[in-house]
Design a protein around this motif. Structure first.
Motif, PDB file in Angstrom:
ATOM      1  N   ASP A  37     -12.840 -11.978 -17.573  1.00  0.00           N
ATOM      2  CA  ASP A  37     -11.601 -11.597 -16.879  1.00  0.00           C
ATOM      3  C   ASP A  37     -10.747 -10.625 -17.682  1.00  0.00           C
ATOM      4  N   GLY A  45      -5.342 -10.275 -20.245  1.00  0.00           N
ATOM      5  CA  GLY A  45      -6.087 -11.399 -19.695  1.00  0.00           C
ATOM      6  C   GLY A  45      -6.406 -11.287 -18.234  1.00  0.00           C
ATOM      7  N   SER A  46      -5.828 -10.284 -17.560  1.00  0.00           N
ATOM      8  CA  SER A  46      -6.063 -10.112 -16.120  1.00  0.00           C
ATOM      9  C   SER A  46      -5.940  -8.639 -15.776  1.00  0.00           C
ATOM     10  N   SER A  47      -6.180  -8.295 -14.522  1.00  0.00           N
ATOM     11  CA  SER A  47      -6.307  -6.900 -14.110  1.00  0.00           C
ATOM     12  C   SER A  47      -4.970  -6.212 -13.884  1.00  0.00           C
ATOM     13  N   TRP A  58      -9.394  -7.368 -19.923  1.00  0.00           N
ATOM     14  CA  TRP A  58      -9.397  -5.908 -19.817  1.00  0.00           C
ATOM     15  C   TRP A  58      -9.112  -5.307 -21.187  1.00  0.00           C
ATOM     16  N   ASP A 118       0.445  -9.859 -19.785  1.00  0.00           N
ATOM     17  CA  ASP A 118      -0.531 -10.925 -20.035  1.00  0.00           C
ATOM     18  C   ASP A 118      -1.397 -10.508 -21.222  1.00  0.00           C
ATOM     19  N   ALA A 166       0.317  -7.543 -15.139  1.00  0.00           N
ATOM     20  CA  ALA A 166      -0.695  -7.994 -16.097  1.00  0.00           C
ATOM     21  C   ALA A 166      -0.499  -7.369 -17.468  1.00  0.00           C
TER      22      ALA A 166
END
Length: 397
Positions: free
Chosen positions: A55, A368-370, A57, A380, A377
Motif C-alpha cells: 500500500d 502509507g496510502s495513495s 508510495w 500519512d 495522504a
C-alpha cells in the motif's frame, strides 16, 4: 543509511516526479539514487532491503518554493524578524527547517530573511538534518518599501547592481525583488508598483549573468506586465490586485503560458488558526477566481506557502497548500508534479531534486496510502529520507 552500502527501498507504488507506477524499488547509495526499477527486478545481492509494503508510495521529497524560515508564524512575526537578535532568529530558522523536513518537505526556497541568516543556517546545520535551502537573503526593495526592515533597500542603477552582486558574492542562489508593495509591511500598498520595468530588467540580466535565478513578488495588476517583460524565472503570488479587488488580465496570463514562466502561487492555511487579515479576507473570493483561471490556463505552476509570515502559515502548512490547489481544479497528479519536478525546474534544480532517477539526490518521501486517490495522504508519512539518511521520527517498517 550505512555509508557505502546499497539500500533498496521497495513499495507497492512509485511516483517518480512525473508519472506513477508500481510496484517499484529505489536503490540508494551515498546520498544519491543509483537506480529506479518498476519491472519487478530483485534487489542487488548485497543490498540492505527495506520493504514498505503493497500500500506504500515512494515519491520524491516535496519542494516548497516560497518560505520564510526566520519568521515565526505568530501575530508578531514582523516584529520578531525585524527586531529579534541574531541568535533568536537562527533558532527560529532552525526550528522552522526541522518542522518542514518532518512534513516531507526536503527542499525549500527562502525568499526573505534578515542579515543573510539562512546562509548561516545552511553552514551550521548538516544537510541531513534540514531541507535543502535555496536562499535569497534579504529581498531587494525600495527605501521604506515592502519588507524594508529586512535590510534589502536599494534604488538606482549603481545600488541595484551592487545589491545583486552582493548576493552572488555571499552565496545566495536566487535574487528576490519586491516589484510591488505588500500586505505585511506597515505603510506599504500591494497595489503600488515599486520599480520601473527598466530597473527590473537590469536586475534580472545581472543576476542571470552571475548564475543566479530570479523571483519577483508582485500583487499589483499594473506591475505584472513589467515583471514579465523583465524575464523573471518565477513570479510570486500573481494575484492581479486592483482597487476593486482582483481582476485577471488574460493577455498577461497568455504571455506567461506562451513563455513558460513559472508562477509560484501562494496557498495553504492551517485550519483552526486565526483567519487571514481583513484586507486579504475581503479579496478571497476574487483571488480564488483568479487562481482557478490561472490553473485552467495550463501555466507552469509551483507551490509556495509563504510559511512563517502569520499564524495560519506555520512551517507545517505545505499539505494544506497542495489541498488548496486541488480545490481550485488542479488534478492530483499535476499537484504532485508542481510540488516535485516542476518546482525543481523553477528553482534551478532540475534533475537533482524533485525526481526519482539515477543521479538525483536521495530525498524521498514514503507514504502509507495513495496521494492520487486522496491528497491528504501526504500527511500519512511512513518515512522521510534526506540525502539518503532516514529522518528519525517516522521509522521504516
Amino acid at each position: 543509511m550505512t555509508q557505502g552500502a546499497i539500500h533498496a527501498l521497495r513499495a507497492g507504488h512509485v511516483f517518480d516526479g512525473r508519472q506513477a507506477a508500481g510496484p517499484g524499488m529505489v536503490l540508494v547509495e551515498d546520498g544519491r539514487i543509483q537506480d529506479v526499477d518498476v519491472t519487478g527486478a530483485a534487489p542487488p545481492e548485497h543490498a540492505v532491503v527495506t520493504d514498505f509494503g503493497p500500500d506504500a508510495w515512494l515519491l520524491p521529497g516535496l519542494i516548497d518554493a516560497h518560505v520564510h524560515l526566520c519568521w515565526d508564524a505568530t501575530t508578531d512575526a514582523v516584529a520578531h524578524v525585524s527586531t529579534g537578535g541574531t541568535s533568536a532568529l537562527l533558532d527560529t530558522a532552525r526550528t522552522a527547517a526541522a518542522t518542514a523536513l518532518r512534513t516531507g518537505v526536503t527542499t525549500v526556497r527562502d525568499l526573505g530573511d534578515r542579515d543573510y541568516l539562512t546562509l548561516a543556517l545552511r553552514d551550521q546545520v548538516p544537510p541531513t538534518e534540514r531541507p535543502e535551502i535555496v536562499a535569497a537573503g534579504p529581498p531587494i526593495t525600495t527605501r521604506g518599501g515592502h519588507c524594508h526592515f529586512l535590510g534589502g533597500e536599494a534604488e538606482g542603477t549603481d545600488a541595484l547592481l551592487a545589491a545583486v552582486r552582493e548576493r552572488a558574492e555571499r552565496g545566495c542562489d536566487v535574487v528576490k525583488v519586491m516589484a510591488s508593495g505588500g500586505n505585511m509591511t506597515p505603510g506599504s500598498n500591494p497595489l503600488h508598483q515599486q520599480y520601473h520595468p527598466d530597473d527590473l530588467r537590469m536586475i534580472v540580466d545581472e543576476a542571470h549573468r552571475l548564475g543566479l535565478t530570479t523571483a519577483a513578488h508582485v500583487h499589483a495588476a499594473e506591475a505584472i506586465g513589467g515583471v514579465i517583460d523583465a524575464g523573471f524565472d518565477t513570479i510570486e503570488h500573481f494575484t492581479f490586485l486592483t482597487p476593486d479587488g482582483a481582476t485577471l488580465r488574460h493577455d498577461l496570463l497568455d504571455r506567461v503560458v506562451e513563455e513558460g514562466t513559472f508562477l509560484s502561487l501562494t496557498g495553504g492555511w492551517v485550519p483552526g488558526t486565526p483567519p487571514p487579515p481583513p484586507a486579504m479576507a475581503a479579496r478571497m473570493d476574487a483571488l480564488i477566481d483568479v487562481m482557478t483561471k490561472v490553473i485552467a490556463s495550463g501555466a507552469r505552476i509551483v507551490v509556495g506557502t509563504d510559511a512563517g509570515i502569520e499564524p495560519g502559515k506555520p512551517h507545517h502548512v505545505f499539505p494544506y497548500a497542495l489541498a488548496a490547489l486541488a480545490q481550485v481544479g488542479m488534478p492530483a497528479l499535476d499537484v504532485l508534479r508542481s510540488a516535485t519536478s516542476e518546482a525543481a525546474a523553477a528553482l534551478g534544480l532540475a534533475g537533482r531534486k524533485g525526481v526519482l532517477r539515477p543521479g538525483a539526490d536521495a530525498d524521498l518521501l514514503v507514504l502509507g496510502s495513495s496521494p492520487l486517490a486522496d491528497l491528504s495522504a501526504v500527511t500519512d508519512i511512513t518515512a522521510v529520507y534526506r540525502a539518503g539518511h532516514w529522518l528519525p521520527g517516522n521509522p521504516p517498517h
